[in-house]
Design a protein around this motif. Structure first.
Motif, PDB file in Angstrom:
ATOM      1  N   THR A  26      29.066  96.524  -8.312  1.00  0.00           N
ATOM      2  CA  THR A  26      28.182  95.584  -9.009  1.00  0.00           C
ATOM      3  C   THR A  26      28.719  94.163  -8.876  1.00  0.00           C
ATOM      4  N   GLU A  27      30.026  94.003  -9.022  1.00  0.00           N
ATOM      5  CA  GLU A  27      30.648  92.692  -8.844  1.00  0.00           C
ATOM      6  C   GLU A  27      30.513  92.222  -7.400  1.00  0.00           C
ATOM      7  N   LEU A  28      30.615  93.163  -6.466  1.00  0.00           N
ATOM      8  CA  LEU A  28      30.479  92.827  -5.050  1.00  0.00           C
ATOM      9  C   LEU A  28      29.085  92.291  -4.745  1.00  0.00           C
ATOM     10  N   VAL A  29      28.078  92.872  -5.363  1.00  0.00           N
ATOM     11  CA  VAL A  29      26.699  92.394  -5.185  1.00  0.00           C
ATOM     12  C   VAL A  29      26.585  90.954  -5.678  1.00  0.00           C
ATOM     13  N   LYS A  30      27.175  90.661  -6.845  1.00  0.00           N
ATOM     14  CA  LYS A  30      27.138  89.298  -7.386  1.00  0.00           C
ATOM     15  C   LYS A  30      27.871  88.329  -6.466  1.00  0.00           C
ATOM     16  N   LEU A  31      29.037  88.729  -6.008  1.00  0.00           N
ATOM     17  CA  LEU A  31      29.849  87.887  -5.133  1.00  0.00           C
ATOM     18  C   LEU A  31      29.143  87.643  -3.798  1.00  0.00           C
ATOM     19  N   SER A  32      28.505  88.675  -3.263  1.00  0.00           N
ATOM     20  CA  SER A  32      27.777  88.545  -1.997  1.00  0.00           C
ATOM     21  C   SER A  32      26.619  87.567  -2.139  1.00  0.00           C
ATOM     22  N   PHE A  33      25.971  87.598  -3.288  1.00  0.00           N
ATOM     23  CA  PHE A  33      24.875  86.662  -3.532  1.00  0.00           C
ATOM     24  C   PHE A  33      25.410  85.237  -3.631  1.00  0.00           C
ATOM     25  N   ARG A  35      28.355  83.915  -2.537  1.00  0.00           N
ATOM     26  CA  ARG A  35      29.051  83.382  -1.368  1.00  0.00           C
ATOM     27  C   ARG A  35      28.242  83.460  -0.072  1.00  0.00           C
ATOM     28  N   LEU A  36      27.407  84.504   0.044  1.00  0.00           N
ATOM     29  CA  LEU A  36      26.687  84.720   1.298  1.00  0.00           C
ATOM     30  C   LEU A  36      25.180  84.536   1.165  1.00  0.00           C
ATOM     31  N   GLY A  37      24.694  84.475  -0.072  1.00  0.00           N
ATOM     32  CA  GLY A  37      23.260  84.350  -0.298  1.00  0.00           C
ATOM     33  C   GLY A  37      22.502  85.649  -0.056  1.00  0.00           C
ATOM     34  N   TRP A  38      23.234  86.778  -0.114  1.00  0.00           N
ATOM     35  CA  TRP A  38      22.634  88.077   0.183  1.00  0.00           C
ATOM     36  C   TRP A  38      21.985  88.691  -1.048  1.00  0.00           C
ATOM     37  N   LYS A  39      20.875  89.410  -0.796  1.00  0.00           N
ATOM     38  CA  LYS A  39      20.236  90.214  -1.823  1.00  0.00           C
ATOM     39  C   LYS A  39      21.023  91.519  -1.975  1.00  0.00           C
ATOM     40  N   LYS A  40      20.767  92.199  -3.069  1.00  0.00           N
ATOM     41  CA  LYS A  40      21.434  93.472  -3.348  1.00  0.00           C
ATOM     42  C   LYS A  40      21.229  94.458  -2.201  1.00  0.00           C
ATOM     43  N   SER A  41      20.003  94.541  -1.675  1.00  0.00           N
ATOM     44  CA  SER A  41      19.711  95.508  -0.609  1.00  0.00           C
ATOM     45  C   SER A  41      20.524  95.208   0.650  1.00  0.00           C
ATOM     46  N   THR A  42      20.688  93.924   0.975  1.00  0.00           N
ATOM     47  CA  THR A  42      21.478  93.549   2.153  1.00  0.00           C
ATOM     48  C   THR A  42      22.935  93.946   1.956  1.00  0.00           C
ATOM     49  N   THR A  43      23.456  93.649   0.772  1.00  0.00           N
ATOM     50  CA  THR A  43      24.849  93.992   0.471  1.00  0.00           C
ATOM     51  C   THR A  43      25.083  95.491   0.641  1.00  0.00           C
ATOM     52  N   TYR A  44      24.204  96.312   0.061  1.00  0.00           N
ATOM     53  CA  TYR A  44      24.395  97.758   0.146  1.00  0.00           C
ATOM     54  C   TYR A  44      24.178  98.296   1.565  1.00  0.00           C
ATOM     55  N   THR A  45      23.288  97.667   2.323  1.00  0.00           N
ATOM     56  CA  THR A  45      23.074  98.094   3.712  1.00  0.00           C
ATOM     57  C   THR A  45      24.336  97.848   4.540  1.00  0.00           C
ATOM     58  N   VAL A  46      24.894  96.639   4.438  1.00  0.00           N
ATOM     59  CA  VAL A  46      26.095  96.309   5.208  1.00  0.00           C
ATOM     60  C   VAL A  46      27.278  97.146   4.715  1.00  0.00           C
ATOM     61  N   LEU A  47      27.386  97.333   3.417  1.00  0.00           N
ATOM     62  CA  LEU A  47      28.460  98.165   2.867  1.00  0.00           C
ATOM     63  C   LEU A  47      28.369  99.583   3.416  1.00  0.00           C
ATOM     64  N   ARG A  48      27.172 100.149   3.425  1.00  0.00           N
ATOM     65  CA  ARG A  48      26.988 101.509   3.945  1.00  0.00           C
ATOM     66  C   ARG A  48      27.410 101.593   5.413  1.00  0.00           C
ATOM     67  N   LYS A  49      26.975 100.620   6.207  1.00  0.00           N
ATOM     68  CA  LYS A  49      27.312 100.626   7.636  1.00  0.00           C
ATOM     69  C   LYS A  49      28.823 100.536   7.860  1.00  0.00           C
ATOM     70  N   LEU A  50      29.496  99.673   7.102  1.00  0.00           N
ATOM     71  CA  LEU A  50      30.940  99.527   7.280  1.00  0.00           C
ATOM     72  C   LEU A  50      31.703 100.741   6.739  1.00  0.00           C
ATOM     73  N   CYS A  51      31.147 101.402   5.756  1.00  0.00           N
ATOM     74  CA  CYS A  51      31.744 102.659   5.277  1.00  0.00           C
ATOM     75  C   CYS A  51      31.574 103.753   6.331  1.00  0.00           C
ATOM     76  N   GLU A  52      30.396 103.832   6.944  1.00  0.00           N
ATOM     77  CA  GLU A  52      30.140 104.826   7.997  1.00  0.00           C
ATOM     78  C   GLU A  52      31.078 104.631   9.181  1.00  0.00           C
ATOM     79  N   ARG A  53      31.430 103.381   9.469  1.00  0.00           N
ATOM     80  CA  ARG A  53      32.328 103.078  10.584  1.00  0.00           C
ATOM     81  C   ARG A  53      33.799 103.195  10.196  1.00  0.00           C
TER      82      ARG A  53
END
Length: 119
Positions: A26-33, A35-53
């Motif tokens: 939850t904090e990561l979503v706030k920080l991503s918004f 610092r990066l201007g990302w929406k929650k969905s973008t944060t979780y998509t990139v997080l999922r991809k980097l976890c898969e890798r």
């Protein structure tokens, strides 16, 4: 796929984790918004991809790194030298330094690093 390869946006995101880990998702979503201007969905998509890798892990909503920043940086720098300078470290240093002057302290540090690597 090259595990250590991070695209620019992924690297910026991974930096947030490296600087703040372990971090609640939850904090990561706030920080991503912030610092990066990302929406929650973008944060979780990139997080999922980097976890898969295998670069990050998300366990019980706590995000941390599997691959450390230094390892990703080392890999990235080796790829630049390989791709752009045919693997030649002297060619890379010549191009990197160009007309730039370095301090005596920087020169001593570089000598020490080279001597350690030559052992």
């Amino acid at each position: 796929m090259d595990t250590y390869k991070l695209f620019d946006a992924e690297y910026k995101f991974a930096n947030l984790i490296w600087e703040n880990e372990p971090i609640n998702s939850t904090e990561l979503v706030k920080l991503s918004f912030e610092r990066l201007g990302w929406k929650k969905s973008t944060t979780y998509t990139v997080l999922r991809k980097l976890c898969e890798r295998g670069i990050l892990k998300n366990e019980a909503a706590i995000v941390s790194s599997v691959i450390k920043k230094e390892d990703a940086q080392r890999h990235e720098s080796q790829m630049v030298i390989e791709k752009s300078f045919n693997g030649s470290l002297p060619q890379f240093l010549t191009a990197f330094l160009g007309e730039r002057k370095i301090s005596k302290k920087e020169a001593e540090e570089l000598k020490r690093i080279i001597e350690e690597a030559a052992k």
